[in-house]
Design a protein around this motif. Structure first.
Motif, PDB file in Angstrom:
ATOM      1  N   SER A 212      35.546 -22.828-111.889  1.00 25.67           N
ATOM      2  CA  SER A 212      35.183 -23.963-111.039  1.00 25.67           C
ATOM      3  C   SER A 212      36.351 -24.366-110.137  1.00 25.67           C
TER       4      SER A 212
ATOM      5  N   THR B 115      30.445 -23.544-108.687  1.00 21.25           N
ATOM      6  CA  THR B 115      30.804 -24.278-109.906  1.00 21.25           C
ATOM      7  C   THR B 115      31.213 -23.372-111.066  1.00 21.25           C
ATOM      8  N   HIS B 116      30.782 -22.108-111.052  1.00 22.92           N
ATOM      9  CA  HIS B 116      31.051 -21.225-112.193  1.00 22.92           C
ATOM     10  C   HIS B 116      31.646 -19.868-111.824  1.00 22.92           C
ATOM     11  N   GLU B 117      31.493 -19.431-110.585  1.00 20.53           N
ATOM     12  CA  GLU B 117      31.849 -18.050-110.235  1.00 20.53           C
ATOM     13  C   GLU B 117      33.028 -17.930-109.283  1.00 20.53           C
TER      14      GLU B 117
ATOM     15  N   TYR C 261      25.833 -22.443-108.187  1.00 20.50           N
ATOM     16  CA  TYR C 261      26.501 -21.820-109.338  1.00 20.50           C
ATOM     17  C   TYR C 261      27.669 -20.940-108.890  1.00 20.50           C
TER      18      TYR C 261
ATOM     19  N   GLU D 255      22.251 -16.120-118.691  1.00 15.73           N
ATOM     20  CA  GLU D 255      22.790 -17.316-118.033  1.00 15.73           C
ATOM     21  C   GLU D 255      21.785 -17.966-117.078  1.00 15.73           C
TER      22      GLU D 255
ATOM     23  N   ARG E 270      34.900 -12.974-114.849  1.00 14.40           N
ATOM     24  CA  ARG E 270      34.613 -14.142-115.678  1.00 14.40           C
ATOM     25  C   ARG E 270      34.735 -13.818-117.167  1.00 14.40           C
TER      26      ARG E 270
ATOM     27  N   VAL F  68      34.101 -20.409-116.875  1.00 15.71           N
ATOM     28  CA  VAL F  68      33.696 -21.287-115.780  1.00 15.71           C
ATOM     29  C   VAL F  68      34.825 -21.337-114.745  1.00 15.71           C
TER      30      VAL F  68
ATOM     31  N   ASN G 142      21.032 -21.597-117.440  1.00 11.53           N
ATOM     32  CA  ASN G 142      22.194 -22.432-117.127  1.00 11.53           C
ATOM     33  C   ASN G 142      22.388 -22.592-115.626  1.00 11.53           C
TER      34      ASN G 142
ATOM     35  N   GLU H 262      22.747 -26.360-114.261  1.00 11.78           N
ATOM     36  CA  GLU H 262      24.046 -26.808-113.749  1.00 11.78           C
ATOM     37  C   GLU H 262      24.056 -27.046-112.246  1.00 11.78           C
TER      38      GLU H 262
END
Length: 547
Positions: free
Chosen positions: A15, A507-509, A504, A475, A196, A13, A478, A482
């Motif tokens: 973020s 927040t994740h990438e 996303y 994913e 990631r 994650v 998710n 998310e």
């Protein structure tokens, strides 16, 4: 613990909170086994390879993940067929092996079998030359151990079938040949997944930060100065002199800019231009139409069906100047249209071009003292890419996207062979395992894994839009769950990209800017009109992630 056992999903994650914590730890002083400079496909592959071997790794990128050449490719995972024509059997074999690993284990969710169509409008003996080449491609696939379920065998097809796969083809077609090669849903998405996954194995990932290698230290370590190139919202001030980290060794994976760090490497950029057109203009093709360049026996243009209802058409191969963001000149656009119109029923014009992009491929050679020792130091390398070592810095550049994993393995192997690096690495490094490591989101649908894993992956993605699953694999659920902005399942404008995907990316990438979101994590930015329509959603996602 083996490399395959040390993966931590929570670390994938990337973020804003992850970035802030990483900057805090770096400012307090940090040491790594390896610092990787450059977060394109090669650098991200190096970070994954090294981290999965148990090494402590920091990957630093002056701009963003996949900012350079890695996002400007044809989005193909080539199997090496074209190398056979020039007698490069070894390169062809390696490419086929790497393609199979990418499609069956590493990123089955980001790849698909693409029918490549050669339309034939006469029955001369020369018309069958492509068929012989496709037979050779079948042999390459079989020798590489790639299943025919992943890449079907080539075949000769009727004119009707050619038109089904490529409805825009000229009415003069008599029959055709179809070969299957690998296609990426998107090259920048592959790079993001690599970075990631590397983070999941313990690598630290830092974008929008320039890395400069300081002069040699008395203790033999490498000192790297980090300076910020973009301040994310809410980030604290950096020291004016930057942040210092130390490392046992450095890997230079900066692509066309490799010569800025290693002056014994000479890089000549070659520009490849692609056009972006609406797929409806060409009848929404399912296959890639191959059109020969008039007067040439080994140059072609391709019409490639891709995501977002678009086709990419390319490509050129011209010597170019260095540019951070290469531009497609009008001469390239006119040349591509002239070539492909020879194979089309309805002629394309400049008005049909929604956008264009160009990438710089690094064509490399050695110079200086390193060139004199090339026969010894690079004897195990493909001539398509270059790996050299000097003073604790390993430089890897050139090559093709399909062989990124092999290049990464060779670069890390080279670093571990150097005594001044190896003896300063804490503990012992494991063997390379990246052929067996699936990237985040990999569904394993085409890999030799258990039926229970395949069923579990299917359960996670059932009921979701196919376009969302193709970009995120397992994913996908998710991504929706998310979402930090309202109406996450709604599309952005008329595109098959949801608002949740925009969220996303932040927040994740690891997306830090509007450009990161629209130009790399998604490809909305390829069409200027689409980009303008989506900017407000990207800004909303960036603001929401800071709350």
């Amino acid at each position: 613990m083996t490399g395959l056992d040390s993966f931590t999903p929570q670390r994938t994650v990337l973020s804003p909170q992850y970035r802030a914590e990483l900057l805090g730890s770096l400012a307090a002083g940090a040491h790594y086994d390896l610092v990787v400079i450059g977060a394109g496909v090669t650098g991200s592959g190096v970070a994954l390879d090294a981290a999965s071997r148990g090494l402590s790794v920091l990957i630093v990128e002056a701009q963003d993940l996949a900012f350079g050449t890695s996002r400007w490719s044809s989005k193909l995972a080539h199997g090496g067929l074209r190398y056979l024509a020039s007698g490069n059997v070894g390169i062809a074999q390696r490419s086929a092996v790497e393609r199979g690993a990418l499609m069956e284990t590493i990123a089955p969710h980001l790849t698909r079998a693409l029918p490549q169509v050669v339309a034939v409008d006469n029955f001369s003996p020369l018309s069958f030359v492509p068929r012989l080449g496709f037979f050779a491609g079948d042999i390459l696939r079989i020798a590489a151990g790639t299943s025919s379920r992943t890449l079907p065998r080539s075949r000769t097809v009727s004119a009707k079938k050619v038109k089904q796969l490529c409805p825009g083809v000229s009415d003069a077609v008599k029959f055709g040949f179809v070969n299957y090669d690998g296609q990426l849903i998107d090259d920048a998405r592959l790079v993001t997944a690599l970075a990631r996954t590397a983070a999941g194995y313990g690598a630290d990932v830092l974008t929008h930060t320039k890395a400069d290698i300081a002069p040699g230290r008395d203790d033999g370590l490498k000192s790297v100065t980090l300076t910020r190139t973009h301040a994310a919202e809410g980030e604290p001030e950096w020291p004016a002199e930057g942040i210092q980290v130390t490392a046992a060794g450095v890997i230079n994976a900066t692509g066309v800019w490799a010569g800025d760090i290693e002056d014994d490497v000479s890089v000549t950029p070659s520009r490849g231009t692609h056009l972006v057109v609406d797929a409806e203009k060409l009848g929404n093709p399912q296959g890639a139409l191959t059109v020969a360049v008039q007067g040439s026996v080994n140059r072609f243009c391709f019409i490639l069906p891709t995501q977002l209802g678009r086709c990419y058409i390319g490509l050129t191969d011209e010597t170019a100047e260095f540019e951070d963001i290469p531009h497609a000149p009008e001469s390239d656009i006119e040349w591509i249209l002239t070539v492909v119109n020879h194979g089309l029923k309805t002629q394309l014009t400049a008005d049909d071009v929604l956008g264009a992009f160009a990438g710089l491929r690094p064509l490399v050679q050695l110079r200086g003292a390193v060139a004199k020792a090339a026969s010894d130091s690079t004897a195990d390398l493909s001539r398509e890419h270059l790996i050299v070592h000097k003073d604790g810095v390993v430089t890897v550049t050139g090559g093709k996207l399909t062989e990124y994993r092999l290049m990464a393995q060779q670069a890390v192997d080279r670093a571990l062979k150097e005594q001044e690096i190896r003896r300063r690495i804490e503990g012992s490094a494991k063997d390379c395992a990246t052929k067996e490591i699936p990237l985040v989101g990999a569904t394993a649908a085409r890999s030799p894994r258990g039926a229970s894993q395949i069923a579990a992956a299917h359960a996670l993605t059932s009921g979701l839009p196919a376009s969302l699953v193709s970009r995120f694999g397992a994913e996908a659920h998710n991504v929706i769950a998310e979402c930090r902005i309202p109406d996450g399942e709604q599309q952005v404008g008329s595109l098959d990209i949801t608002r949740a995907e925009i969220s996303y990316a932040v927040t994740h990438e690891g997306a830090v800017t509007v450009g990161d979101i629209l130009d790399r994590r998604t490809r909305i930015g390829l069409v200027p009109e689409d980009r303008r329509a989506a900017e407000s959603v990207a800004e909303e996602a960036l603001a929401a992630a800071q709350v």
